[in-house]
Design an enzyme around this catalytic site. Structure first.
Site, PDB file in Angstrom:
ATOM      1  N   THR A 100     106.111   3.667  26.635  1.00 10.51           N
ATOM      2  CA  THR A 100     104.853   3.612  27.110  1.00 10.51           C
ATOM      3  C   THR A 100     104.940   4.927  28.396  1.00 10.51           C
ATOM      4  OG1 THR A 100     104.341   1.452  26.851  1.00 10.51           O
ATOM      5  CG2 THR A 100     103.419   2.409  28.492  1.00 10.51           C
ATOM      6  N   LYS A 175      97.411   2.883  25.350  1.00  7.52           N
ATOM      7  CA  LYS A 175      98.516   1.885  25.543  1.00  7.52           C
ATOM      8  C   LYS A 175      98.449   1.500  26.990  1.00  7.52           C
ATOM      9  CE  LYS A 175     102.490  -0.458  25.173  1.00  7.52           C
ATOM     10  NZ  LYS A 175     102.544  -1.941  24.648  1.00  7.52           N
TER      11      LYS A 175
END
Length: 301
Positions: A100, A175
């Protein structure tokens, strides 16, 4: 069975080990980067993987490299470091970032690598380490159509759901939105459980009402495994990583001229727990921090 692509994997931790295991067991030639934590590396070598001593060495041997590390600073170091991927890169190589990360960093890396004929894609993950081991993760991919076509079969070795979101950077944007929702729930659960305890509602009663209702979901269940039984294992994601993701979300909002007061409140909840020394603890333990700040324990001794 696999194609002829040679796969590299860097970051065989909680999520990465299961992903890499599924890649090698589906028949791909796999090379992993050595690490001081020998357990996952030795396990993968025992399953047929090769081991590289540096990112540059790994890049020379591979066609597609998956990265599954903490965030953008680590990705940048792996690519641009003195013995980094760029030093061993060759035209046609694809780097797939499964962390991420900050989309701004993602786009810059992609632009820097393009003159070398190296393609960059972002494929952040959804799911748990148990789902990684089972090959049942989800992934949201930012990549050109041609790059997506090449990496999709390999991603299918470890992902049950694959979404092509758009171009490079779009996967990381999605995300961050996903994690804003999930971590927002975590902050709400922690506060609600604290208020419940403060007003005489037990965690068991709280759970009986919500479980099976419209407010139930997979995230709720892994979070509550800790609140009910002090079992953090189903939700292996640290408070420090959560705080990092929420900082990236704030940066994305700032760059987009979007006011995000709820995101700021969620970020501050996690940042406070990290500042208090709990960064290495898993997300469901946020309940303990919020409860202690209010003079209660969700589960009394």
């Amino acid at each position: 069975m696999s194609g002829n692509e040679k796969i590299g994997f860097i970051g065989v931790g909680f999520m990465g080990h299961g992903m890499a295991k599924n890649i090698v067991e589906k028949g791909y030639a796999l090379t992993v980067l050595g690490h001081r934590n020998r357990g996952p590396v030795d396990d993968l070598v025992g399953r047929g993987a090769q081991e590289a001593k540096s990112p540059a060495e790994l890049a020379k041997q591979c066609d597609i490299i998956f990265l599954c590390v903490t965030g953008s600073p680590q990705i940048e170091a792996l690519v641009n470091g003195p013995d980094g991927i760029k030093q061993g890169a060759h035209s046609g190589l694809i780097i797939v970032d499964c962390s991420t990360a900050d989309p701004v960093s993602t786009l810059k890396l992609a632009a820097d690598l393009e003159p070398l004929g190296v393609h960059f894609a972002d494929a952040p993950l959804g799911g748990t380490p148990a789902q990684a081991e089972a090959g049942q993760l989800s992934t949201m991919i930012g990549a050109s159509a041609d790059v997506f076509t090449r990496i999709k079969p390999v991603c299918a070795a470890w992902a049950a759901k694959i979404e092509h979101i758009g171009q490079v950077g779009d996967g990381h944007k999605m995300k961050l939105l996903n994690n804003f929702l999930s971590l927002g729930y975590a902050a709400i659960y922690a506060e609600a459980l604290t208020l419940a305890r403060k007003t005489g509602i037990s965690v068991e009663t709280f759970d009986r009402v919500l479980r099976g209702s419209r407010m139930d979901c997979g995230f709720y269940q892994t979070f509550m495994a800790y609140a009910l039984g002090h079992d953090p294992a189903p939700h292996k994601f640290t408070l420090a990583n959560a705080a990092k993701d929420l900082r990236y979300l704030a940066a994305l909002a700032n760059a987009s001229d979007v006011a995000n007061p709820v995101g700021s409140a969620v970020k501050n909840s996690f940042a406070a727990s990290v500042a208090a020394g709990h960064g290495g603890d898993f997300v469901p333990t946020l309940t303990d921090f919020v409860a202690a700040a209010n003079g209660v324990k969700v589960r009394p001794d």
